[in-house]
Design a protein around this motif. Sequence first.
Motif: not given
Length: 379
Positions: A20-35
């Motif tokens: 919870d201090q090193s924060q390996p998971l970054k909460i970001e906005t991503v784009t998902l391509l069309d299936p």
Amino acid sequence: MTLTCTAAVLRETGLPRPLDQSQPLKIETVTLLDPTPTDVVVKVIGAGLCHSDLSVMDGTRGRKTPIVLGHEGAGEVVEVGSGVSDVKVGDRVIFQFAPSCGRCRNCMAGRPQICDVAPKAAMANELISGGSRIRGEGGEVIGHFTGVSCFAQYAVVNRGSIVVIEDDIDLADAAVFGCAVMTGAGAAINTANVKPGESVAVFGLGGVGLSGVMGAKACGAGCIVALDPEPSKRAKALEMGATHAVDPTDPKAVEEVRDLTHGGVDAALELAGVTVAMETAYDVTARGGRIATAGLSPMGKHFKVHHADMVYHEKSILGSYMGSCVPVRDIPRFLSMRRSGAMPVDKMIDGYIGFDELNLGFEKLAQGGAVRQILKPHG
């Protein structure tokens, strides 16, 4: 439809604890391509925090980064590829982390969980249909984890990575059926083939191990010995069907299990992913018994077995990947068992979290106290 959504992106492995201090998971906005024609898009309702994700975060299991983790989850279909005819928008689904090609030797032999094609895609952080559908800022390619990546609000997955369900279970709770229940209960029911009246020892009492306890009980095992160093987990196992609980770090643990089972268990389930647990599981198994292991220890780790002892006592050692499950067959079965009360999975869910608590959730998992926390990506 191209989607933008929130996702938890792992960009660097092996960061120091506390997480919870090193924060390996970054909460970001991503784009998902069309299936593509064989893909579907799923709105993720719940995603379980599992040690398999943690082992990528700490570097135990090597994966290229960046990658969106999460492999145990459930949600609702919001779009289907042009080539998908048996799934429709609005279907409720559970993810399964071992898609199958349907054409290789193992698929044709009725063992889709060990498809020959799927591991190659998984190691490349791609879908089984080829490539990645996740993009970061500036078109950066971000990888998929086991073809799922459900630590996100939406996921583009291959049709083979979902199982459509008709059960009325809350979809957040349904997440645990995609990994913990299939792996643990499947190890007891499918791999070890536990029979009524048999004695069973279960090593490791996380989500997978507690599912192993439930699976053994559902098979009608007469004596179920649960082993884990954490007292709270041993207490939880007794609530969920174990008849006895033993601390495996006790020097007399092997002797105690043998005494409880009149000389050793018929079946031992190693569900901890620790080599010493595997060796202890072998030691507590009776002559003619079997050891099923679904635990994934770090690459390069070995356990010792005396060859002559195994032959003389006719013990069997069985690998169990995803509980030897055929997901489209077994997930509905396990849901039915939950409905009847035979598989009280609700008891192993610790609680529900948002993206802001995800790193802390994995720190709790690493500390050993948590069993199953569920990420709700939409709050």
